[in-house]
Design an enzyme around this catalytic site. Structure first.
Site, PDB file in Angstrom:
ATOM      1  N   ASP A 209       0.854  -1.191   0.000  1.00 13.04           N
ATOM      2  CA  ASP A 209       0.000   0.000   0.000  1.00 13.04           C
ATOM      3  C   ASP A 209       0.887   1.238   0.000  1.00 13.04           C
ATOM      4  O   ASP A 209       2.118   1.146   0.047  1.00 13.04           O
ATOM      5  CB  ASP A 209      -0.935  -0.005   1.216  1.00 13.04           C
ATOM      6  N   HIS A 256     -13.489  -1.578  -6.687  1.00 12.09           N
ATOM      7  CA  HIS A 256     -14.680  -0.719  -6.715  1.00 12.09           C
ATOM      8  C   HIS A 256     -14.335   0.767  -6.575  1.00 12.09           C
ATOM      9  O   HIS A 256     -15.202   1.617  -6.778  1.00 12.09           O
ATOM     10  CB  HIS A 256     -15.698  -1.144  -5.653  1.00 12.09           C
TER      11      HIS A 256
END
Length: 349
Positions: A209, A256
């Site tokens: 990340d 998403h």
């Protein structure tokens, strides 16, 4: 003045649809903000520590006036968050497990995250529909929706219990026993990594990340017993290649956030990073192919409209993206979790 024309609707003999579902939709904010107020003043934690309380003792203990205390308690009882035992009010199992501060799966930070970070944008949802642009205010416009300045620390803390409980559900249905090393792309605070390792003793996980997110992940890992099996790798999956050497890649509630072009690009990047027979796992609230629901996936898609360029996609769309990226053997594994209802799996040939 002449009478209004008779349209044939609303007369005494007409049967109108039940209004209750519409009233529930229109007043849904009342429910979420009742929960938010109770959590913010520490109601559930106080009752847990006291083992229940009379209304008078509760007003003294929390420092709130009698009238709002009685109104709030009554609403929470009606919602199933509290119950009466004679003249004392106590937590239900739901509140005791998830709304008492310090519990393993305390959801209060999630409630705060919704209240302070998510809901202000929802108050402008019609603007998002009209403009096809996110309407959530950013502290640092132009730096990106996941920039450190635009995602406060409590955002990541709020998502952690939701991710943990979703990971538990995924681990029960998706077999990772033959996977030695997994790359959790966009793994946030590390909750998925920890839960998956706990349920798969032979598994190690790398959380990939942004650097500032990995700082939160490192702090969280210090509080676990899995520091040897979970590590972090700071990076930007849009600017560089993913680290190699992993049997599987997990994309949990990541795709998403982005439009189709960006999502396809990320799957291409995953394909390049995996070895032959490597597994990719896409975990999401999947929309039905006929776009009739389910409700949680449809509403999460609305949430994406408020704050991101993405939406929630159908199973068929993910199948198509994976096939076009070069993956084979696509299968869908349904499960019931708070943040996902299924996983789409495929392998690199």
């Amino acid at each position: 003045m002449s009478p209004a024309p008779n349209t044939g609707e609303g007369g005494e003999g007409d049967r109108l649809p039940d209004l209750a579902p519409l009233m529930g939709m229109a007043s849904g904010l009342w429910v979420s903000q009742t929960l938010s107020a109770a959590e913010e003043i520490g109601l559930f934690t106080f009752l847990s520590e006291e083992g229940g309380s009379s209304l008078a003792a509760l007003t003294r203990g929390l420092g709130v006036p009698e009238r709002p205390a009685e109104v709030l308690v009554t609403a929470c009882v009606a919602l199933g968050l509290l119950r009466w035992e004679d003249d004392r009010v106590v937590n239900t199992d739901l509140s005791e497990h998830y709304l008492v501060r310090g519990r393993d799966y305390y959801m209060g930070d999630y409630v705060r995250m919704l209240r302070e970070f998510v809901y202000p944008g929802w108050m402008r949802i019609a603007d998002a529909v009209r403009s096809d642009r996110p309407v959530r205010d950013e502290s640092a416009p132009g730096k990106g929706i996941f920039a450190k300045e635009n995602r406060p620390e409590f955002f990541w803390k709020g998502l952690r219990p939701l991710s943990s409980l979703t990971a538990r559900a995924l681990a029960e249905e998706v077999d990772l026993t033959s996977t030695a090393s997994l790359l959790d792309v966009g793994g946030g605070g590390g909750a998925f990594a920890v839960e998956l390792c706990r349920r798969n003793p032979g598994l190690s996980v790398t959380v990939y990340d942004l650097p500032h997110v990995c700082e939160h992940t490192r702090e969280f890992l210090l509080s676990t017993d899995l520091r040897e099996r979970v590590r972090v790798h700071p990076g930007d999956f849009f600017a560089e290649e993913l680290p190699s050497g992993h049997d599987a890649i997990l994309l949990s509630m990541i795709l998403h956030d982005w439009d189709e072009t960006t999502g396809r690009k990320l799957l291409d990047t995953c394909f390049q990073a995996l070895p032959p027979d490597g597994l990719v796992v896409v975990s999401e609230l999947l929309v039905d192919d006929d776009r009739s629901g389910p409700l949680d996936a449809a509403l999460m898609s609305m949430n994406m409209l408020v704050g991101t360029p993405g939406r929630n996609y159908t199973t068929g769309e993910y199948r198509s993206w994976l096939t076009d990226a070069g993956f084979v053997g696509t299968e869908v594994v349904p499960f019931h979790g708070p943040g996902a209802n299924g996983a789409v799996l495929a392998r690199k040939p």
